[in-house]
Design an enzyme around this catalytic site. Sequence first.
Site, short mmCIF file in Angstrom:
data_model
loop_
_atom_site.label_atom_id
_atom_site.label_comp_id
_atom_site.label_asym_id
_atom_site.label_seq_id
_atom_site.Cartn_x
_atom_site.Cartn_y
_atom_site.Cartn_z
N CYS A 1 4.67 9.47 0.32
CA CYS A 1 3.35 10.09 0.25
C CYS A 1 3.24 10.93 -1.02
O CYS A 1 4.03 11.86 -1.21
CB CYS A 1 3.11 10.96 1.48
N HIS B 1 5.93 4.76 12.30
CA HIS B 1 6.05 4.66 10.84
C HIS B 1 7.06 5.74 10.41
O HIS B 1 6.79 6.93 10.54
CB HIS B 1 4.68 4.93 10.22
N HIS C 1 9.91 7.38 7.57
CA HIS C 1 10.43 7.51 6.21
C HIS C 1 11.91 7.90 6.31
O HIS C 1 12.33 8.59 7.24
CB HIS C 1 9.66 8.56 5.43
N ARG D 1 0.83 -1.21 0.00
CA ARG D 1 0.00 0.00 0.00
C ARG D 1 0.86 1.26 0.00
O ARG D 1 1.01 1.92 -1.01
CB ARG D 1 -0.96 -0.02 1.20
N ASP D 2 1.47 1.57 1.12
CA ASP D 2 2.25 2.81 1.21
C ASP D 2 3.48 2.75 0.32
O ASP D 2 3.96 3.78 -0.13
CB ASP D 2 2.66 3.07 2.67
N ASN E 1 9.73 4.72 2.49
CA ASN E 1 9.67 4.22 3.85
C ASN E 1 11.00 3.59 4.23
O ASN E 1 11.83 3.27 3.38
CB ASN E 1 8.59 3.13 3.94
#
Length: 300
Positions: free
Chosen positions: A236, A203, A205, A11-12, A245
């Site tokens: 994002c 989370h 990055h 997903r991300d 990430n």
Amino acid sequence: MVVQVVEVSPRDGLQNEPEILSTASKIELIRRCVEAGARRVEAVSFVRADRVPQMADAEAVMAAVPRRGDVSYIGLVLNRRGLDRALAAGVDEVNCVVVATETFSQRNQGASVDAMLGAWTDIAKAAHAAGVRASVTVAAAFGCPFEGDVSPATVGDLARRLVEGEPDEIALADTIGVGVPTQVRALVSAVTAAAPGVPLRAHFHDTRNTAVANALAAVEAGVTVLDASVGGIGGCPFAPAATGNVATEDLTYALHRSGHPTGLDPTKVIETAAWIGDQLGKDRLPGALGRAGWFPADPR
């Protein structure tokens, strides 16, 4: 202490890549992550296809993921329509995002922070009524590309309001990769005080090469769940210059060598990172371990 790694590459990871993978390739990525030991996978998001075309086939992906009793699939939802789609698709968990700053909330979600707080509470109550776990991510918790630094007090106040939805977990996200370990400790402390008893996730990055250091600081502060993405892919699409990430393989190395088992197979994680790099047409991914290798040589 065991640390659980939530694999977010499907997903991300994929949402910020210009290459739109086939449904079959997404399912294969998820299968490889599960085979590598991932037991929580952020598989899809149920958002508008015109905004995030990489996630347009969420239902098709969920219809074909390998179903196992020990694997939980997470779907990102931002409103009740997204939740309805997620529940119909058979997700095990939903995650909602509330942004810490007003400008980024409007840019990212087209809604105010207050509106998203209301949406979160509605989503959480409906998910719980359906027997599905509901977590919430505080995005841009460490800094905003439009408003600058975000104070721990601001994030703590936001967490206090999030408690109304009875979250199963609150995740703190360094969406644009500006955080440092001192911030990690301050934010974890603020949110723990504001939402006592609620498990925390982090989370990170790696935009400024601080993600692994931040992850270790989070663990030292008591966080036992961390997000990561194989190869370090993602970011994002609504945050300028927000690169990938933290790489699952790099994080696994740091955790294992620091005495924190994850249940992940480092060799299979590295192989999966190489595979997704090929699928995306990338000769070199951000993750370092695939190039440098494990130390000592045999990670088993």
